[in-house]
Scaffold this motif. Structure first.
Motif, mmCIF file in Angstrom:
data_model
loop_
_atom_site.group_PDB
_atom_site.id
_atom_site.type_symbol
_atom_site.label_atom_id
_atom_site.label_comp_id
_atom_site.label_asym_id
_atom_site.label_seq_id
_atom_site.Cartn_x
_atom_site.Cartn_y
_atom_site.Cartn_z
ATOM 1 N N PRO A 406 -89.065 76.040 -74.972
ATOM 2 C CA PRO A 406 -89.553 74.684 -75.272
ATOM 3 C C PRO A 406 -89.636 74.377 -76.762
ATOM 4 O O PRO A 406 -89.414 73.222 -77.169
ATOM 5 C CB PRO A 406 -90.942 74.669 -74.627
ATOM 6 C CG PRO A 406 -90.844 75.644 -73.502
ATOM 7 C CD PRO A 406 -89.933 76.727 -73.997
ATOM 8 N N ALA A 407 -89.916 75.374 -77.586
ATOM 9 C CA ALA A 407 -90.033 75.144 -79.026
ATOM 10 C C ALA A 407 -88.713 74.751 -79.664
ATOM 11 O O ALA A 407 -88.693 74.194 -80.778
ATOM 12 C CB ALA A 407 -90.589 76.396 -79.708
ATOM 13 N N HIS A 408 -87.603 75.017 -78.980
ATOM 14 C CA HIS A 408 -86.284 74.745 -79.568
ATOM 15 C C HIS A 408 -85.559 73.586 -78.875
ATOM 16 O O HIS A 408 -84.460 73.210 -79.306
ATOM 17 C CB HIS A 408 -85.413 76.001 -79.500
ATOM 18 C CG HIS A 408 -85.938 77.154 -80.300
ATOM 19 N ND1 HIS A 408 -85.743 77.270 -81.654
ATOM 20 C CD2 HIS A 408 -86.662 78.230 -79.930
ATOM 21 C CE1 HIS A 408 -86.308 78.379 -82.087
ATOM 22 N NE2 HIS A 408 -86.886 78.983 -81.068
ATOM 23 N N ARG A 409 -86.136 73.037 -77.835
ATOM 24 C CA ARG A 409 -85.402 72.045 -77.049
ATOM 25 C C ARG A 409 -85.095 70.768 -77.829
ATOM 26 O O ARG A 409 -83.998 70.209 -77.699
ATOM 27 C CB ARG A 409 -86.187 71.713 -75.772
ATOM 28 C CG ARG A 409 -86.150 72.831 -74.755
ATOM 29 C CD ARG A 409 -87.004 72.538 -73.535
ATOM 30 N NE ARG A 409 -87.103 73.710 -72.669
ATOM 31 C CZ ARG A 409 -87.951 73.822 -71.657
ATOM 32 N NH1 ARG A 409 -88.782 72.809 -71.371
ATOM 33 N NH2 ARG A 409 -87.978 74.914 -70.929
ATOM 34 N N ALA A 410 -86.019 70.307 -78.655
ATOM 35 C CA ALA A 410 -85.775 69.054 -79.393
ATOM 36 C C ALA A 410 -84.594 69.211 -80.338
ATOM 37 O O ALA A 410 -83.720 68.329 -80.416
ATOM 38 C CB ALA A 410 -87.031 68.649 -80.151
ATOM 39 N N ASP A 411 -84.552 70.314 -81.062
ATOM 40 C CA ASP A 411 -83.435 70.546 -81.989
ATOM 41 C C ASP A 411 -82.129 70.683 -81.240
ATOM 42 O O ASP A 411 -81.083 70.183 -81.682
ATOM 43 C CB ASP A 411 -83.681 71.802 -82.818
ATOM 44 C CG ASP A 411 -84.789 71.607 -83.845
ATOM 45 O OD1 ASP A 411 -85.124 70.442 -84.161
ATOM 46 O OD2 ASP A 411 -85.324 72.637 -84.335
ATOM 47 N N LEU A 412 -82.159 71.371 -80.114
ATOM 48 C CA LEU A 412 -80.937 71.536 -79.321
ATOM 49 C C LEU A 412 -80.470 70.196 -78.764
ATOM 50 O O LEU A 412 -79.266 69.913 -78.761
ATOM 51 C CB LEU A 412 -81.186 72.521 -78.177
ATOM 52 C CG LEU A 412 -81.332 73.998 -78.570
ATOM 53 C CD1 LEU A 412 -81.832 74.820 -77.395
ATOM 54 C CD2 LEU A 412 -80.002 74.549 -79.073
ATOM 55 N N GLU A 413 -81.405 69.385 -78.326
ATOM 56 C CA GLU A 413 -81.027 68.074 -77.779
ATOM 57 C C GLU A 413 -80.403 67.197 -78.846
ATOM 58 O O GLU A 413 -79.412 66.495 -78.601
ATOM 59 C CB GLU A 413 -82.250 67.395 -77.173
ATOM 60 C CG GLU A 413 -81.915 66.125 -76.402
ATOM 61 C CD GLU A 413 -83.096 65.598 -75.628
ATOM 62 O OE1 GLU A 413 -82.881 64.698 -74.789
ATOM 63 O OE2 GLU A 413 -84.231 66.082 -75.844
#
Length: 422
Positions: A406-413
């Motif tokens: 979850p901590a990386h989902r925004a950057d990946l999106e």
């Protein structure tokens, strides 16, 4: 071939049989004939420059200190191979595992010399290959020289291949524990991912599993299942315990019913004792264990392989991490394809979602594509299951984001915007 030398290792002059620039091949992991490889390395200065093809190391004689003067090739960067590759002492051959028997029997990597570890003879005078009948055994039929290490601590195992004294050039007798291969460290993150994988495995499935802590952890989660089967490139201590506990019976297998099939045994002394004359276990060569028609016909084949990173569209890097070659193409594609064609099969790539705080679900791979996104895949992390089979790119991205940390989902999106999503 008739034997020209026999006896103990300290009296065997390898220079009588091995020529400068020969390609020398030996068994990998626990199947390495370590007295012979130690002799080869000790005598390499007198023999001259040599080429070698090696596999997975397990207490191997070949190290950074003993590899000078050798041109070493391997299909993998596992264990001590990684240090050899980083130092420029090992050249990686990025190939599917299923192609190795042919490559070592013909072409530029054809074996001139095979060093093989075998068991004591049976009542017919035939020796089992003991701990591996995988890719290297095909070269026994085409090599100019075969040198055997007859180790009385090697189990006699059943399977396709035995060898007699008329098939080797020279032999030595030894008594030493084969190289052991301990299990990887299972962290809570790895255990959580393994539980997600185990939740997909039903009673009666046939299992294939790769090397590493995560596939090993999956096996430890299956002790409440019934009538599992094994058809795998490797068999380890965790798989042995499933057989001992009656979880793996093979009774629902469509091929090799009632027995576990593998190409290589890699584990502890307990595993070696378990394998000795055990009719529940067959060792077969790579031409069989990785055969597409055999895998496709296997009942509910569940292939569980690990990865270094997977991108948002389903491409897999199983070879390099931080610019270093530490893995392999290996047999993953062979087994994933087999599982996708097996009735009820599951082609699984499993990995923790992060390592050292960095996401292992990535927008773009940092290394080569070991498994292309055109292969049907199910990607599993501790956060869930992303079944990518038959999905367009946009749907793949959505499912992969859901199994990322979850901590990386925004950057990946944000990174998944066109052209990635195209």
């Amino acid at each position: 071939m008739a034997p020209t030398d026999s006896g103990s290792g300290d009296r065997l002059d390898l220079a009588r049989h091995i020529r400068a620039h020969d390609m020398v091949v030996w068994g990998q992991a626990s199947a390495e004939p370590r007295t012979l490889t130690e002799l080869l390395l000790a005598q390499r200065g007198r023999i001259g420059p040599l080429r070698c093809f090696v596999g997975i190391p397990a207490e191997s004689a070949l190290t950074l200190e003993t590899s000078d003067g050798l041109d070493v090739h391997s299909y993998c960067g596992s264990g001590t191979n990684a240090a050899l590759q980083a130092a420029g002492r090992l050249d990686v051959v990025p190939v599917h595992y299923s192609t190795l028997p042919r490559m070592l029997s013909a072409g530029p990597l054809r074996a001139d010399v095979v060093l093989v570890q075998v068991s004591p003879p049976d009542e017919r005078g035939r020796h089992s290959l003991g701990l591996a009948d995988d890719y290297f055994s095909a070269a026994l039929d085409t090599a100019r020289v075969v040198i055997a290490e007859i180790n009385d601590q090697v189990p006699y195992t059943y399977g396709a291949r035995t060898i007699g004294a008329d098939e080797w050039t020279a032999a030595i007798h030894t008594s030493r524990t084969p190289g052991r291969m301990p299990a990887g460290r299972i962290t809570e993150q790895i255990r959580a991912a393994a539980k997600q994988v185990a939740g997909l495995i039903q009673d009666g499935a046939t299992l294939q599993f790769g090397i590493g802590a995560l596939p090993d952890a999956v096996l430890t989660e299956l002790h409440d299942r019934r009538d599992l089967g094994i058809h795998s490139g490797i068999l380890n201590d965790s798989a042995m315990r499933l057989i001992e506990d009656g979880v793996v019976t093979g009774e629902r297998k469509t091929i090799d019913r009632g027995v576990a099939v593998a190409g290589l045994l890699a584990g502890s002394e307990r595993l070696f004792r378990f394998a000795h004359r055990n009719p529940r276990l067959l060792l077969r060569n790579t031409a069989y264990t990785h055969a597409p028609e055999v895998l496709a016909a296997s009942h509910q084949l569940v292939a569980v392989n690990s990865a270094i990173e997977v991108d948002l569209t389903g491409q897999v890097n199983a070879e390099t991490a931080a610019g270093r070659y530490v893995g392999a193409v290996g047999g993953a594609v062979d087994f994933l394809r087999g599982a996708s064609r097996s009735p009820g099969g599951l082609p699984i790539v499993a990995l923790p979602s992060t390592a050292a705080g960095r996401s292992r679900i990535v927008a773009r791979l940092s290394g080569p594509t070991s498994t292309p996104r055109s292969e049907p895949l199910i990607v599993v992390t501790e956060h869930g299951v992303a079944d990518l089979r038959g999905l367009p790119v946009s749907a793949r991205i959505e499912r992969m984001l859901a199994v990322a940390d979850p901590a990386h989902r925004a950057d990946l999106e944000a990174a998944a915007a066109p052209p990635l999503a195209a």
